[in-house]
Design a protein around this motif. Structure first.
Motif, short mmCIF file in Angstrom:
data_model
loop_
_atom_site.label_atom_id
_atom_site.label_comp_id
_atom_site.label_asym_id
_atom_site.label_seq_id
_atom_site.Cartn_x
_atom_site.Cartn_y
_atom_site.Cartn_z
N UNK A 193 0.45 3.14 -5.44
CA UNK A 193 0.43 1.88 -4.71
C UNK A 193 -0.26 2.01 -3.36
N UNK A 194 0.04 3.05 -2.60
CA UNK A 194 -0.56 3.20 -1.29
C UNK A 194 -1.97 3.79 -1.35
N UNK A 195 -2.38 4.24 -2.53
CA UNK A 195 -3.74 4.76 -2.70
C UNK A 195 -4.64 3.82 -3.44
N UNK A 196 -4.19 2.60 -3.68
CA UNK A 196 -4.97 1.62 -4.43
C UNK A 196 -5.69 0.69 -3.47
N UNK A 197 -6.99 0.47 -3.72
CA UNK A 197 -7.74 -0.48 -2.90
C UNK A 197 -7.20 -1.90 -3.07
N UNK A 198 -6.61 -2.19 -4.20
CA UNK A 198 -6.12 -3.55 -4.46
C UNK A 198 -4.72 -3.77 -3.92
N UNK A 199 -3.84 -2.77 -4.10
CA UNK A 199 -2.42 -2.99 -3.82
C UNK A 199 -1.92 -2.36 -2.53
N UNK A 200 -2.74 -1.59 -1.84
CA UNK A 200 -2.24 -0.89 -0.65
C UNK A 200 -1.82 -1.86 0.45
N UNK A 201 -2.62 -2.89 0.72
CA UNK A 201 -2.25 -3.83 1.79
C UNK A 201 -1.02 -4.65 1.43
N UNK A 202 -0.93 -5.22 0.20
CA UNK A 202 0.34 -5.90 -0.15
C UNK A 202 1.54 -4.97 -0.14
N UNK A 203 1.34 -3.70 -0.52
CA UNK A 203 2.47 -2.76 -0.53
C UNK A 203 2.98 -2.52 0.89
N UNK A 204 2.07 -2.34 1.84
CA UNK A 204 2.49 -2.16 3.23
C UNK A 204 3.10 -3.46 3.76
N UNK A 205 2.52 -4.59 3.38
CA UNK A 205 3.05 -5.86 3.83
C UNK A 205 4.48 -6.10 3.37
N UNK A 206 4.79 -5.71 2.15
CA UNK A 206 6.16 -5.89 1.65
C UNK A 206 7.16 -5.02 2.40
N UNK A 207 6.70 -3.87 2.92
CA UNK A 207 7.58 -3.08 3.78
C UNK A 207 7.92 -3.89 5.03
N UNK A 208 6.91 -4.53 5.60
CA UNK A 208 7.16 -5.38 6.77
C UNK A 208 8.10 -6.52 6.46
#
Length: 317
Positions: free
Chosen positions: A176-191
């Motif tokens: 998830x954190x290494x994906x160009x597609x899902x890395x930003x949404x993954x970090x956003x969901x942490x927020x």
């Protein structure tokens, strides 16, 4: 025989312009109160000036120079600001920060409103205090620890992928954190997970000041829980919503530590935000002046955003 008329001597000009004694004493009391208030504020004002105002002014000063942090700086005027607005990497970082507003602000506020409405309706029931504590717990944990924990969750063999494989959805497992597609949404969901509890506590404190007779009147008019939420709770929580929106928008636009620890701005530049870009320019690229200009622009954008939010909150019906 002519009558003699006595004339009272005219008052001196100084006496005519002198304020009444009551007004003079009132003005003196106000000055003394202001002086006393300043003395109370001074212990907090001094460190704030030393560690916030003066560094901000120094940053604005450095933004007018081309400086690598070591050699003598050369004055460039507004050239750094022109470079800031012409840099395509900055535009990408600005888009990423705008996307994080959805995760850091919109989603937490929506979740906080719903959770506050549910908790306030069930106040006093068993387990509500525990639920409230669990929702607020992310605010107590340092963001560095939060980022490290979620790196484990998002890892290829982490908790999330293991859970997907356990329920037969292994085909959806990803880095998830290494994906160009899902890395930003993954970090956003942490927020979202971090900020939702804060929003809930703010809204929950707001619901406690709402007169219960308003809810009773709405129920007498046939309003159900959903109608009460939209017609009573949300409009009367407008001040708390404005505060939560200001805090969360600032957190989204100035985000750094969470992204730095989880992705470092990668993969590539898919999660680069202005805070990461400022760090790279100042400490990795030796462009302190450009980084300072970007910091000034970011501060101005955040200030304008907060002013607009507060203005709209005051003017809303």
């Amino acid at each position: 025989m002519m009558a003699v008329t006595a004339h009272r001597p005219a008052a001196p000009a100084a006496d005519r312009t002198r304020a009444p004694a009551g007004l003079r004493s009132g003005a003196g009391r106000r000055r003394r109160r202001r002086a006393v208030a300043l003395l109370y504020v001074l212990p907090a004002l001094l460190p704030y000036t030393l560690f916030a105002v003066l560094p901000a002014l120094h940053t604005a000063y450095l933004s007018l120079f081309d400086w690598d942090g070591v050699t003598l700086p050369s004055f460039t005027g507004v050239a750094n600001y022109r470079a800031v607005f012409a840099d395509p990497q900055l535009r990408a970082a600005a888009w990423h920060a705008g996307a994080l507003i959805v995760f850091f602000s919109v989603l937490p506020i929506c979740l906080g409103l719903v959770s506050a409405a549910v908790v306030s309706r069930r106040a006093g029931r068993r387990g509500i205090a525990a639920v409230r504590t669990l929702l607020f717990l992310p605010q107590v944990v340092p963001l560095v620890a939060v980022a490290i924990i979620w790196r484990w969750v998002y890892a290829e063999d982490g908790t999330l992928n293991q859970a997907l494989r356990a329920v037969g959805l292994g085909r959806f497992a990803d880095s998830w954190l290494g994906s160009f597609t899902w890395s930003l949404p993954a970090v956003g969901l942490i927020g979202t997970w971090v900020v939702a509890g804060l929003c809930m506590v703010l809204f929950l404190s707001g619901t406690q000041r709402i007169d219960q007779e308003i809810y009773e009147a709405a129920r007498m008019d046939g309003a159900g829980p959903v109608r009460e939420f939209w017609s009573v709770t949300v409009p009367l929580l407008r001040p708390e919503i404005a505060v939560a929106l200001s805090i969360t928008v600032i957190a989204a636009l100035s985000s750094f530590d969470l992204i730095y620890i989880t992705t470092g701005g990668g993969p590539g530049d898919s999660t680069v935000v202005p805070g990461i870009l400022i760090y790279r320019l100042a400490f990795g690229g030796g462009q302190v002046g450009l980084a300072s200009a970007l910091a000034v622009v970011l501060t101005a954008v955040i200030s304008v955003a907060v002013l607009v939010i507060n203005r709209l909150a005051r003017e809303a019906p």
